[in-house]
Design an enzyme around this catalytic site. Sequence first.
Site, PDB file in Angstrom:
ATOM      1  N   ASN A 143       0.643  -1.324  -0.014  1.00 39.52           N
ATOM      2  CA  ASN A 143      -0.028  -0.123  -0.095  1.00 39.52           C
ATOM      3  C   ASN A 143       0.883   1.312   0.214  1.00 39.52           C
ATOM      4  OD1 ASN A 143      -1.981  -1.832   0.040  1.00 39.52           O
ATOM      5  ND2 ASN A 143      -2.969  -1.166   2.159  1.00 39.52           N
ATOM      6  N   ASN A 189      -4.294  -1.122  -4.349  1.00 34.94           N
ATOM      7  CA  ASN A 189      -3.653  -0.113  -3.567  1.00 34.94           C
ATOM      8  C   ASN A 189      -2.358   0.149  -3.846  1.00 34.94           C
ATOM      9  OD1 ASN A 189      -6.182   0.189  -2.063  1.00 34.94           O
ATOM     10  ND2 ASN A 189      -5.726  -1.699  -0.739  1.00 34.94           N
TER      11      ASN A 189
END
Length: 272
Positions: A143, A189
Site C-alpha cells: 500500500n 492499492n
Amino acid sequence: MKLGSTAVVITSSSSSSVATLGFPKNYYNKPSWFGQLLKTNMFPHHFPILSSSSSPISTTTEDSNDAVAAAKPKQQHPWLIVGLGNPGKKYYSTRHNVGFQMVDALADAESISISGVSFKALLGKGFIGNVPVMLAKPQTFMNASGESVGAIASYYKIPLKQVLLIYDDLDLPFAKLRLLPKGGHGGHNGMKSVINHFKGSRDFPRLRIGIGRPPGKMDTANFVLRPFTKQEHEELDFMFQQGTEAVRILLLEGVNKSATFVNSTKSMEQLG
C-alpha cells in the site's frame, strides 16, 4: 575538420593546437546511473586515439564547437521495471506478490542480480538487449509502494513512459497477461500509491497478471494473501516465460508490438 577512421583533428585559424574529442571532464560527476555504468566499464565508451598522421585543416571556432557537441554521447535513461508485492518470505509465494515473482523470473532470464538496496527497494541493474534497465521490488509493503517507485524515478530522472509496473489483477483469469500503455489503478492499492507519487499521472505502461477471483464467499483480502497450489505454480512458470518475452519486446520494439504479442498468447491450460 577531417573525420578519419582513427581520429578527429581540429585546428583553428588562430591557433595550431590540436584537440581530441571525448567526454566532458565533469561527465562522471553527474548523478546519473548510466554515467556510473560508463565509469565502471560496464558499457563500452572508448574514443579513438589521436593519430599524428592525420592531416589537419583549418576551421572556425563555431565549427569546432559544433563538432564537439555532435561527438558528445547522448544520455540514455534506463527503463525502470517494478514488481509490486509485500516484503518477507511469508508473503513471497502469495497471489499478491506475483509482481515480485515476475521480476525475479525476468532477472534470472537476463542474468541480472537484484542485490542492491536503495530507495526502500531491492534493486538490480543491467541490460536487456542493448537497453539499460533497473529492476526494483519495493520493500515498503504494497500500500505504500509509491514511496519507493516515485523516489527512484525522480532521482534517476526516468520518463514515466519508461516505467513499467507489474502487479496482480483480480479481474483477469488466472495466469492471463494484459499489457497497457497507461490506465487507472483498477482498485489496486499499490497502483493507487504509485499514481499518487507520480502526482496523479497515469501515463506509464503496466503489465497486469491475472490471479482470478476468490472462490465462493472467500474474503478478497484473504484470497490475495493465499499461496499458490503446485499446479498453479506450473502454470505460473509458463506465464513467466511469456511475460519475460513481452518485456523484451516492449523495450526493444515498442508497446504496440508487445501488446499484440501478449494478447495473442495462450495459457498452458488453453494449449492443453
